[in-house]
Scaffold this motif. Structure first.
Motif, short mmCIF file in Angstrom:
data_model
loop_
_atom_site.label_atom_id
_atom_site.label_comp_id
_atom_site.label_asym_id
_atom_site.label_seq_id
_atom_site.Cartn_x
_atom_site.Cartn_y
_atom_site.Cartn_z
N UNK A 1 -3.40 2.29 13.16
CA UNK A 1 -3.63 1.86 11.77
C UNK A 1 -4.97 1.13 11.67
N UNK A 2 -6.05 1.90 11.65
CA UNK A 2 -7.38 1.33 11.46
C UNK A 2 -7.89 1.81 10.11
N UNK A 3 -8.04 0.89 9.17
CA UNK A 3 -8.21 1.29 7.79
C UNK A 3 -9.65 1.54 7.35
N UNK A 4 -10.63 0.86 7.99
CA UNK A 4 -11.98 0.91 7.42
C UNK A 4 -12.63 2.30 7.50
N UNK A 5 -12.29 3.09 8.50
CA UNK A 5 -12.90 4.42 8.62
C UNK A 5 -12.19 5.47 7.75
N UNK B 1 -0.74 13.09 4.94
CA UNK B 1 -1.31 14.42 4.72
C UNK B 1 -1.37 15.20 6.03
N UNK B 2 -1.79 14.53 7.09
CA UNK B 2 -1.88 15.19 8.39
C UNK B 2 -0.51 15.68 8.84
N UNK C 1 -5.47 4.27 1.87
CA UNK C 1 -6.16 5.48 2.33
C UNK C 1 -5.67 5.93 3.70
N UNK C 2 -5.39 5.00 4.60
CA UNK C 2 -4.88 5.42 5.89
C UNK C 2 -3.49 6.03 5.73
N UNK C 3 -2.68 5.46 4.85
CA UNK C 3 -1.34 6.01 4.60
C UNK C 3 -1.44 7.42 4.04
N UNK D 1 0.83 -1.21 0.00
CA UNK D 1 0.00 0.00 0.00
C UNK D 1 0.87 1.26 0.00
N UNK D 2 1.98 1.21 0.69
CA UNK D 2 2.93 2.34 0.70
C UNK D 2 3.40 2.63 -0.71
#
Length: 330
Positions: free
Chosen positions: A119-123, A288-289, A281-283, A18-19
């Motif tokens: 690292x919680x991806x679904x949200x 971005x943050x 998406x979490x990455x 994913x990275x």
């Protein structure tokens, strides 16, 4: 930014893939207790540094952010090591074993002016955002059932007498800590913090839960969170309101979403194209943050993690599911 990883399991492989897809981070280092495993992973993914000593790794200047995918009980100690050395940390779910660990880790992160993420991806996915945007269509919510039931091959090992990490209290295991985090995050992300919660587990001889139902009480409805590592279900999750029903698939990795109008019986498909490997998406969100110094988004994720961990801890307290980390809590 430069990335290093802790752990050589399939989930770490998936995160690294994913990275690459995100184009936000560059893998420079990997850690494993086994030098051979570290070298194999580094060669496979193009990392230039391998580590077998966490202290040496934490002090290295070859990376800026670390992804931790070790057994649950090790998350806190390892996160602290890296935070104290000024490294940003992405730690696999479940974040920590207790709220005490949570607050201490964020204290250190704030002190060191670095970021700490669960690292919680679904949200983090586009389809979750679409679910949240269309929640109002069901009208007043009257009940919800959000679930992940996935039979684990490691349960077969347990039945033969071998206790693996995920079924061991020594490693902060159990169904709620592993599978339950996903539907619980969806519930909190959609409905907020419940007024109260009650967990009804199926306990295993090891002292952790193999499955269970977590009832979240809101003002005028309840949400059932169902999780299991010892059974399987192909049933979808539903949010039921006075006007309609939102239906979605397995809560750990959202891919399908429909809305059924109760009066017209019309079914709307809210499909959206997104990456199959939704860790992308979490990455993207985490980087971005950091790059934008977006404290508002950061604090919202931090708030969600705190609520979820608080419910997990209370659920264990209700059922005397005790971890080594609880000695200063329970």
């Amino acid at each position: 930014m430069r990335l290093a990883t802790v752990g050589t399991s399939t989930i770490t492989d998936s995160f690294i893939e994913a990275v690459k897809m995100s184009h936000q981070l560059t893998l420079t280092g990997v850690y494993s207790r086994s030098l051979d495993k570290a070298k194999e992973m580094a060669n496979r993914h193009g990392a230039t540094h391998v580590f077998t000593d966490l202290g040496e790794m934490a002090g290295s200047d070859t990376f800026d952010i670390v992804y931790i995918a070790s057994p649950n009980s090790l998350h806190f100690e390892q996160s602290i090591q890296f935070l104290k050395q000024g490294k940003h940390v992405i730690c696999e779910k479940p974040f920590f074993s207790t709220l005490r660990e949570f607050h201490e880790a964020y204290r250190v992160a704030d002190e060191q002016h670095v970021y700490l993420f669960e690292a919680i991806r679904n949200i983090q996915t586009p389809i979750f955002k679409r679910l949240k945007e269309n929640l109002h269509k069901v009208g007043p919510v009257r009940n919800a059932t959000i679930q992940v039931q996935q039979y684990s091959s490691r349960y077969d090992k347990l039945l033969k007498g071998e206790v693996t990490n995920i079924f061991s209290p020594q490693f902060s295991g159990g169904a709620l800590m592993d599978m339950g985090v996903y539907p619980l995050y969806l519930a909190v992300g959609l409905f907020g913090k419940p007024m109260e919660s009650h967990y009804y587990p199926t306990m295993l001889e090891t002292g952790v839960d193999g499955s269970g139902t977590l009832v979240l009480k809101y003002h005028d409805y309840v949400c059932q969170v169902i999780c299991s590592k010892i059974t399987h279900s192909s049933n979808p999750s539903e949010i039921n309101g006075e006007k309609g029903i939102l239906t979605f698939n397995n809560a750990s990795s959202l891919k399908t979403l429909t809305y059924t109008d109760l009066k017209s019986h019309k079914i709307e498909d809210y499909h959206i194209d997104q990456y199959e490997n939704d860790k992308v998406y979490e990455i993207q969100n985490f980087t971005d943050i950091i790059n934008q110094s977006d404290r508002n988004r950061y604090m919202e994720l931090r708030r969600l993690s705190e609520i979820v961990l608080g419910i997990l801890e209370e659920s264990r307290r209700q059922n005397q599911i005790i971890f080594p980390a609880d000695h200063k809590t329970f």
